[in-house]
Write an enzyme that holds these catalytic residues in place. Structure first.
Site, PDB file in Angstrom:
ATOM      1  N   TYR A  46       0.738  -1.288  -0.066  1.00 19.26           N
ATOM      2  CA  TYR A  46       0.045  -0.080   0.161  1.00 19.26           C
ATOM      3  C   TYR A  46       0.857   1.337  -0.065  1.00 19.26           C
ATOM      4  CZ  TYR A  46      -4.213  -2.499   1.042  1.00 19.26           C
ATOM      5  OH  TYR A  46      -5.071  -3.567   1.369  1.00 19.26           O
ATOM      6  N   MET A  63      -3.100  -5.321   7.399  1.00 14.27           N
ATOM      7  CA  MET A  63      -3.934  -6.020   8.303  1.00 14.27           C
ATOM      8  C   MET A  63      -3.623  -7.451   8.705  1.00 14.27           C
ATOM      9  SD  MET A  63      -8.197  -6.440   8.349  1.00 14.27           S
ATOM     10  CE  MET A  63      -8.270  -4.538   8.440  1.00 14.27           C
TER      11      MET A  63
END
Length: 399
Positions: free
Chosen positions: A287, A334
């Site tokens: 990301y 995550m």
């Protein structure tokens, strides 16, 4: 256990620590094993092994923790260090949980209750930490005298908690003095258990003469948190002189820093490589495109992330595969990590995130926390695999 990301707990090391502590400090009658916070993240299932090794009282911070221990077959006395709501006294009696009385108002509500069978209590003294506990000597005397008249409430103990180790500050001595002031109206020898100290008190101070109990927290899990010795250079000698001057100026009681005790850590965190791929120079990883490959390189994908309590602050730190250190790159996701590796790494390889090769102390320093928080940060999605004699003896998992 449906993915190979898990915490491994070396039960032999925990039991070794208990035995070493009791052997070195044999003058206590009660050795409290503090297993709050899921035993500092190790799993409360280690409690039975601590008891096997000499712990004869357990300490927790919530009724839920006490009930969990009882349902796991623990019969050892359990003290809840934090107050439990009066509305749950029935559960305290049902599960035989010793409760703490933190102030006069709580005491007044307690003695108004109809208690079906004897309830053990400990009085908490606030000697200067400014959290829970009595600060008024007259109130303490009234409570002790009042409990003597009760047949259904047993005053078993009294305690306080020190805010510092007291090696380089006067706070410990001030708290010790304050405890004696607050309890000056009662006869401590008439209270079965008196426990003031924690791990640092045990290690860094001479035994408090009238204390027959000691609370063992972080030391059980293999950590001696005594400050490291000052270097023998000019700066170190100046700092030592400054500390000695401070000690004399404030009449600080003698402390012990040269401690010979063999402690072993028990906590390791493992995962595995689920994919390896080669990426081209100039590729962006993860990301935010925050990491650009400086060359053609290999990356490994590892199935653990911040949803498991593996903090994003771990970004950039090292991990170990096949005894070799590699760095995490990009962000902590995550449920995934990405590491820069070499061609020797394959899918299915075991990854050490915390362990002998990359100790908890090193990891805690990197992410800006302490060994206390390190294990507690990792949530119960990650199974705790208890190892004894090299074999799995128990798995504590959510599913």
């Amino acid at each position: 256990m449906y993915r190979n990301s898990y915490v491994e707990i070396n039960v032999d090391n925990l039991q070794h620590n208990v035995k070493e502590i009791i052997k070195k400090y044999p003058d206590y009658q009660y050795y409290f094993g503090v297993v709050k916070g899921n035993a500092y993240g190790h799993s409360d299932k280690v409690a039975k092994y601590l008891v096997e090794s000499g712990i004869n009282y357990l300490a927790i911070s919530s009724l839920e923790e006490g009930i969990s221990l009882r349902k796991d077959g623990i019969t050892t006395p359990i003290l809840c260090l934090e107050p439990i709501s009066i509305s749950y006294l029935k559960e305290c009696l049902e599960y035989d949980i010793t409760i703490s009385i933190p102030d006069y108002e709580y005491y007044q509500k307690l003695v108004e209750q109809e208690i079906a069978k004897p309830l053990k209590v400990h009085i908490k003294i606030d000697s200067g930490m400014c959290r829970l506990g009595f600060t008024n000597a007259q109130e303490v005397k009234e409570v002790v005298d009042g409990l003597k008249e009760k047949t259904n409430i047993i005053l078993e103990g009294i305690f306080t908690h020190f805010a510092t180790d007291g090696i380089y500050d006067v706070s410990w001595d001030n708290q010790f003095t304050k405890f004696k002031e607050i309890t000056s109206g009662i006869d401590l020898s008439q209270i079965p258990i008196v426990h003031l100290g924690r791990s640092q008190t045990l290690l860094n101070h001479n035994k408090i003469e009238f204390a027959n109990g000691i609370r063992l927290g972080i030391i059980l899990y293999g950590y001696n948190t005594t400050p490291t010795p000052l270097p023998n250079n000019l700066m170190g000698r100046l700092r030592k002189w400054k500390r000695e001057f401070y000690h004399k100026k404030h009449h600080i009681s003698p402390t012990i820093t040269d401690i010979d005790i063999d402690l072993k850590t028990a906590f390791s965190l493992y995962s595995e490589v689920i994919q390896v791929k080669k990426i081209a120079k100039g590729s962006f990883v993860g990301y935010g495109r925050i990491y650009e490959a400086p060359e053609d390189m290999y990356v490994a994908i590892i199935p653990i992330g911040y949803a498991d309590g593996f903090s994003r602050k771990n970004k950039g730190r090292q991990i170990v595969i096949h005894g070799k250190r590699f760095s995490l790159i990009g962000d902590v996701n995550m449920g995934m990590l990405i590491a820069k590796v070499d061609e020797s790494v394959q899918a299915g390889d075991k990854v050490t995130l915390i362990g002998d090769e990359i100790p908890m102390r090193e990891v805690a320093r990197y992410i800006g926390t302490s060994v206390y928080e390190g294990g507690c940060m990792l949530n119960d999605w990650l199974p705790r695999v208890l190892i004894k004699g090299g074999k799995t003896v128990e798995i504590d998992e959510r599913i």
